[in-house]
Motif scaffolding. Structure first.
Motif, PDB file in Angstrom:
ATOM      1  N   ASP A  77       0.851  -1.183   0.000  1.00  0.00           N
ATOM      2  CA  ASP A  77       0.000   0.000   0.000  1.00  0.00           C
ATOM      3  C   ASP A  77       0.891   1.239   0.000  1.00  0.00           C
ATOM      4  OD1 ASP A  77      -1.855   1.982   0.293  1.00  0.00           O
ATOM      5  OD2 ASP A  77      -2.705   1.220   2.176  1.00  0.00           O
ATOM      6  N   VAL A  78       1.192   1.727  -1.200  1.00  0.00           N
ATOM      7  CA  VAL A  78       2.133   2.849  -1.308  1.00  0.00           C
ATOM      8  C   VAL A  78       1.518   4.160  -0.811  1.00  0.00           C
ATOM      9  CG1 VAL A  78       3.416   1.794  -3.187  1.00  0.00           C
ATOM     10  CG2 VAL A  78       1.448   3.243  -3.714  1.00  0.00           C
ATOM     11  N   SER A  79       0.183   4.194  -0.597  1.00  0.00           N
ATOM     12  CA  SER A  79      -0.462   5.404  -0.087  1.00  0.00           C
ATOM     13  C   SER A  79      -0.343   5.522   1.437  1.00  0.00           C
ATOM     14  CB  SER A  79      -1.941   5.425  -0.474  1.00  0.00           C
ATOM     15  OG  SER A  79      -2.656   4.366   0.170  1.00  0.00           O
ATOM     16  N   ALA A  80       0.044   4.435   2.091  1.00  0.00           N
ATOM     17  CA  ALA A  80       0.160   4.437   3.550  1.00  0.00           C
ATOM     18  C   ALA A  80       1.548   4.898   3.980  1.00  0.00           C
ATOM     19  CB  ALA A  80      -0.117   3.039   4.097  1.00  0.00           C
ATOM     20  N   ASN A  81       1.663   5.285   5.242  1.00  0.00           N
ATOM     21  CA  ASN A  81       2.964   5.662   5.782  1.00  0.00           C
ATOM     22  C   ASN A  81       3.872   4.441   5.847  1.00  0.00           C
ATOM     23  OD1 ASN A  81       2.281   8.379   6.225  1.00  0.00           O
ATOM     24  ND2 ASN A  81       1.355   7.884   8.218  1.00  0.00           N
ATOM     25  N   PRO A  82       5.165   4.630   5.590  1.00  0.00           N
ATOM     26  CA  PRO A  82       6.095   3.503   5.694  1.00  0.00           C
ATOM     27  C   PRO A  82       6.120   2.932   7.104  1.00  0.00           C
ATOM     28  CG  PRO A  82       7.120   5.358   4.561  1.00  0.00           C
ATOM     29  CD  PRO A  82       5.826   5.862   5.143  1.00  0.00           C
ATOM     30  N   ILE A  83       6.324   1.637   7.191  1.00  0.00           N
ATOM     31  CA  ILE A  83       6.412   0.960   8.478  1.00  0.00           C
ATOM     32  C   ILE A  83       7.664   0.095   8.495  1.00  0.00           C
ATOM     33  CG2 ILE A  83       3.911   0.916   8.780  1.00  0.00           C
ATOM     34  CD1 ILE A  83       4.018  -2.093   8.035  1.00  0.00           C
ATOM     35  N   GLU A  84       7.981  -0.398   9.663  1.00  0.00           N
ATOM     36  CA  GLU A  84       9.067  -1.366   9.822  1.00  0.00           C
ATOM     37  C   GLU A  84       8.489  -2.561  10.560  1.00  0.00           C
ATOM     38  OE1 GLU A  84      13.685  -1.605  11.484  1.00  0.00           O
ATOM     39  OE2 GLU A  84      12.626   0.325  11.351  1.00  0.00           O
ATOM     40  N   GLU A  85       8.494  -3.724   9.934  1.00  0.00           N
ATOM     41  CA  GLU A  85       7.905  -4.890  10.581  1.00  0.00           C
ATOM     42  C   GLU A  85       8.583  -6.169  10.103  1.00  0.00           C
ATOM     43  OE1 GLU A  85       3.832  -5.882   9.856  1.00  0.00           O
ATOM     44  OE2 GLU A  85       4.007  -5.699   7.672  1.00  0.00           O
ATOM     45  N   THR A  86       8.302  -7.227  10.860  1.00  0.00           N
ATOM     46  CA  THR A  86       8.787  -8.559  10.533  1.00  0.00           C
ATOM     47  C   THR A  86       7.598  -9.498  10.530  1.00  0.00           C
ATOM     48  OG1 THR A  86      10.906  -8.122  11.612  1.00  0.00           O
ATOM     49  CG2 THR A  86      10.336 -10.432  11.225  1.00  0.00           C
TER      50      THR A  86
ATOM     51  N   GLN B  84      11.075 -15.967   7.527  1.00  0.00           N
ATOM     52  CA  GLN B  84      10.940 -14.701   8.238  1.00  0.00           C
ATOM     53  C   GLN B  84      11.322 -13.581   7.270  1.00  0.00           C
ATOM     54  OE1 GLN B  84      14.106 -13.500  11.032  1.00  0.00           O
ATOM     55  NE2 GLN B  84      12.511 -13.430  12.617  1.00  0.00           N
ATOM     56  N   ILE B  85      10.420 -12.616   7.100  1.00  0.00           N
ATOM     57  CA  ILE B  85      10.658 -11.492   6.197  1.00  0.00           C
ATOM     58  C   ILE B  85      10.587 -10.207   7.010  1.00  0.00           C
ATOM     59  CG2 ILE B  85       9.801 -10.239   4.172  1.00  0.00           C
ATOM     60  CD1 ILE B  85       8.627 -12.908   3.190  1.00  0.00           C
ATOM     61  N   ALA B  86      11.693  -9.473   7.036  1.00  0.00           N
ATOM     62  CA  ALA B  86      11.757  -8.196   7.749  1.00  0.00           C
ATOM     63  C   ALA B  86      11.955  -7.093   6.716  1.00  0.00           C
ATOM     64  CB  ALA B  86      12.901  -8.204   8.756  1.00  0.00           C
ATOM     65  N   TYR B  87      11.195  -6.006   6.844  1.00  0.00           N
ATOM     66  CA  TYR B  87      11.326  -4.943   5.858  1.00  0.00           C
ATOM     67  C   TYR B  87      10.989  -3.597   6.465  1.00  0.00           C
ATOM     68  CZ  TYR B  87       6.201  -4.687   5.435  1.00  0.00           C
ATOM     69  OH  TYR B  87       4.862  -4.506   5.693  1.00  0.00           O
ATOM     70  N   ARG B  88      11.398  -2.560   5.775  1.00  0.00           N
ATOM     71  CA  ARG B  88      11.008  -1.191   6.081  1.00  0.00           C
ATOM     72  C   ARG B  88      10.501  -0.566   4.792  1.00  0.00           C
ATOM     73  NH1 ARG B  88      13.573   3.715   5.774  1.00  0.00           N
ATOM     74  NH2 ARG B  88      15.592   2.729   5.336  1.00  0.00           N
ATOM     75  N   GLY B  89       9.244  -0.080   4.806  1.00  0.00           N
ATOM     76  CA  GLY B  89       8.676   0.491   3.603  1.00  0.00           C
ATOM     77  C   GLY B  89       7.167   0.478   3.655  1.00  0.00           C
ATOM     78  N   ALA B  90       6.541   0.600   2.503  1.00  0.00           N
ATOM     79  CA  ALA B  90       5.080   0.575   2.425  1.00  0.00           C
ATOM     80  C   ALA B  90       4.559  -0.765   2.936  1.00  0.00           C
ATOM     81  CB  ALA B  90       4.638   0.798   0.983  1.00  0.00           C
TER      82      ALA B  90
END
Length: 274
Positions: free
Chosen positions: A163-172, A194-200
């Protein structure tokens, strides 16, 4: 009535019990990487962590010794090592008299590095020690979603979106539903990822459908993880991304590839399934 001797069960395989480095069978990474658009310089950092639970040799007086082993093969190495050949190679030490674990580790490092085409880190641990912690993979669980799935291969990157319209998040996030098949034997490979990312924010339902779409796919562990990394990066465009799979063991070996957009050294903690 079918009987075991007329089935695929119990077919003989020669298990050498003497040292033979020629048993190791390297497979170039470049071919499969070319299929998913990966070229030098690599778009990721990483390592393939192998754990061996069936390693034994003889001391100089003929008494068997057992140990656990951890091998770290850098993702930048030109080759992977086919897992059955790895198993057969390790089994070849069973009747070899070796002075000590340090001597064996040096031999393993030399042979495996030659096969991989890069330095492989080798650690041997006393089998009587608590060598590996058992823990859950940290992250939000994906598997409890109430969704219908009807695609099991080939991997379908179109399922992925953010969801590129949402604020970026950091989650796993974590799934235990990863399954693929060995391209050599056809045997299933079961794993957790396990997938960890920072972004939309990445859509959970699409991500789970994507991971399940590996279920009938034939590819080595390392190649599956690199495909996941590339597909998530291309479809969801996170600023940072790490993918770590923990596969269950087969033949006394488990393989745990890790790929990340950032230099990192992953821990080697076993999951309950391992």
């Amino acid at each position: 009535m079918s009987t075991p001797e007329h089935s695929p069960l119990g077919k003989s395989t020669i298990y050498a019990d003497r040292y033979d480095p020629s048993l190791l069978f390297p497979i170039p990474r470049a071919g499969k990487r070319g299929e998913i658009g990966v070229a030098e310089p690599l778009p990721f950092h990483g390592v393939d962590i192998w754990n061996a639970y069936e390693l034994s040799w003889l001391d100089l007086r003929g008494k068997p010794v057992v140990a656990l082993a951890e091998f770290r093969v850098p993702a930048a190495s030109p080759n992977i090592i086919e897992s059955k050949s790895f198993k057969l190679y390790l089994n070849g030490f069973a009747q070899e008299r070796i002075a000590d674990a340090t001597t064996l580790a040096a031999t393993l490092t030399r042979d495996l590095s030659a096969a991989a085409g890069a330095v492989v880190d080798v650690k041997l641990r006393d089998a009587n020690a608590a060598a590996y912690a058992v823990t859950d993979l940290d992250g939000h669980p994906l598997d409890g979603q109430d969704i219908a799935i009807d695609h099991y291969g080939p991997p379908q990157a179109d399922f992925l979106h953010a969801d590129v319209s949402a604020n970026p998040i950091e989650e796993t996030v974590v799934s235990h539903l990863l399954r693929s098949n060995c391209p050599v034997t056809g045997q299933p490979d079961w794993g957790s990822v396990q997938i960890a990312y920072r972004g939309a924010p990445i859509d959970y339902a699409g991500l789970l459908r994507y991971l399940v779409s590996f279920r009938d796919h034939n590819e080595f562990h390392e190649q599956c993880v690199e495909r996941i990394f590339v597909d998530v990066m291309q479809r969801c465009a996170p600023q940072e991304l790490s993918v770590h799979a923990r596969y269950t063991r087969r033949g006394g070996l488990d393989i745990n590839p890790f790929r990340s957009s950032m230099p990192a050294t992953p821990a080697n903690s076993r999951t309950v399934r391992q």
